[in-house]
Write an enzyme that holds these catalytic residues in place. Structure first.
Site, mmCIF file in Angstrom:
data_model
loop_
_atom_site.group_PDB
_atom_site.id
_atom_site.type_symbol
_atom_site.label_atom_id
_atom_site.label_comp_id
_atom_site.label_asym_id
_atom_site.label_seq_id
_atom_site.Cartn_x
_atom_site.Cartn_y
_atom_site.Cartn_z
ATOM 1 N N ASP A 1 -0.068 5.156 0.730
ATOM 2 C CA ASP A 1 -0.287 6.184 1.758
ATOM 3 C C ASP A 1 -0.469 5.570 3.140
ATOM 4 O O ASP A 1 -1.301 4.685 3.336
ATOM 5 C CB ASP A 1 -1.506 7.034 1.393
ATOM 6 C CG ASP A 1 -1.352 7.689 0.027
ATOM 7 O OD1 ASP A 1 -0.206 7.953 -0.380
ATOM 8 O OD2 ASP A 1 -2.377 7.930 -0.636
ATOM 9 N N ASP B 1 0.870 -1.163 0.000
ATOM 10 C CA ASP B 1 0.000 0.000 0.000
ATOM 11 C C ASP B 1 0.918 1.227 0.000
ATOM 12 O O ASP B 1 2.075 1.136 0.394
ATOM 13 C CB ASP B 1 -0.877 -0.032 1.252
ATOM 14 C CG ASP B 1 -1.607 1.268 1.451
ATOM 15 O OD1 ASP B 1 -2.307 1.703 0.511
ATOM 16 O OD2 ASP B 1 -1.469 1.864 2.541
HETATM 17 MG MG LIG Z 1 -2.929 3.323 3.303
#
Ligand SMILES: [Mg+2]
Length: 241
Positions: free
Chosen positions: A13, A11
């Site tokens: 952010d 992932d």
């Molecule tokens: Mg995230």
């Protein structure tokens, strides 16, 4: 590796960089300390690195797809200097309710769906990435790869030509949609305490409880790590098991 490549799905952010709402400007990028070292160690162990990121800001009309590619190119330039470059970035621009026009879609790519993982495996099998000698920039942009594969196409293709060793691959993210997406794709998932992860772990532990070894009774993730460095440590001791 004998049965396909080991891939670390990441992932973006809250996992690699600090969470900023609808992040798309290079000047707003704050890389979480330890990210470069963790990625470098995983690369040195032979893993391929793939970012899988929901970018509903595109669908909401906040920024164009070209900004996603430019942002990832900038981000990877920083990582590359540390020997920590990500091999390909997949993204989902849709949102089921708030997307504008064609972006309003119950798509197959938005996590916890698995389209980004599946497209990455298909593209790897097709030799589209890792990009050697530079991207051609025309047919394949490794900084913002959209998903076109369907679940049916993937199932058919996976049966004939698997390219990823799922038992030796992992997903790392700061939300339960990340760890769930990893599980749905068939890899082990690590929840990191950066971003939303610490809060989500506390909530899950409160409602569902923890096993004596610290793993969640909910089974929503396989391991909790304070940050990406700790996640890499755990993966490096589990790889191949
Ligand atoms: Mg995230």
């Amino acid at each position: 590796m004998q049965h396909g490549a080991g891939v670390i799905f990441l992932d973006r952010d809250g996992t690699l960089n600090e969470e900023v709402n609808y992040l798309h400007r290079p000047e707003d990028l704050r890389i979480i300390p330890g990210t470069e070292q963790a990625l470098r160690r995983l690369k040195e162990a032979g893993f391929l690195l793939v970012a899988v990121t929901n970018q509903a800001g595109v669908g909401r009309g906040y920024y164009p797809e070209a900004d996603v590619s430019a942002f990832h190119r900038y981000f990877n330039g920083i990582l590359e200097k540390e020997g920590a470059a990500i091999d390909a970035f997949y993204y989902c621009p849709h949102h089921p309710e708030h997307g504008i026009g064609a972006y309003r879609k119950d798509c197959h790519c938005r996590k916890p769906e698995t389209g980004m993982f599946e497209q990455a495996e298909y593209d790897l099998a097709m030799g589209r990435w890792p990009v050697r000698g530079g991207a051609d920039g025309i047919s394949f942009d490794p900084y913002a790869v959209p998903v076109t594969i369907t679940a049916e196409e993937y199932a058919e293709y996976r049966r004939r030509m698997p390219a990823i060793d799922k038992t030796g691959s992992f997903m790392i993210g700061d939300k339960l949609i990340d760890t769930e997406a990893g599980h749905r794709f068939g890899v082990r998932s690590v929840l990191v305490g950066t971003g939303y992860g610490a809060e989500l772990r506390a909530k899950d532990a409160e409602t569902e409880g923890l096993c004596p070894d610290g793993t969640p009774k909910s089974g929503k993730y396989d391991y909790y790590a304070e940050n990406l460095m700790e996640a890499a440590d755990w993966i490096l001791t589990r790889a191949g098991s």
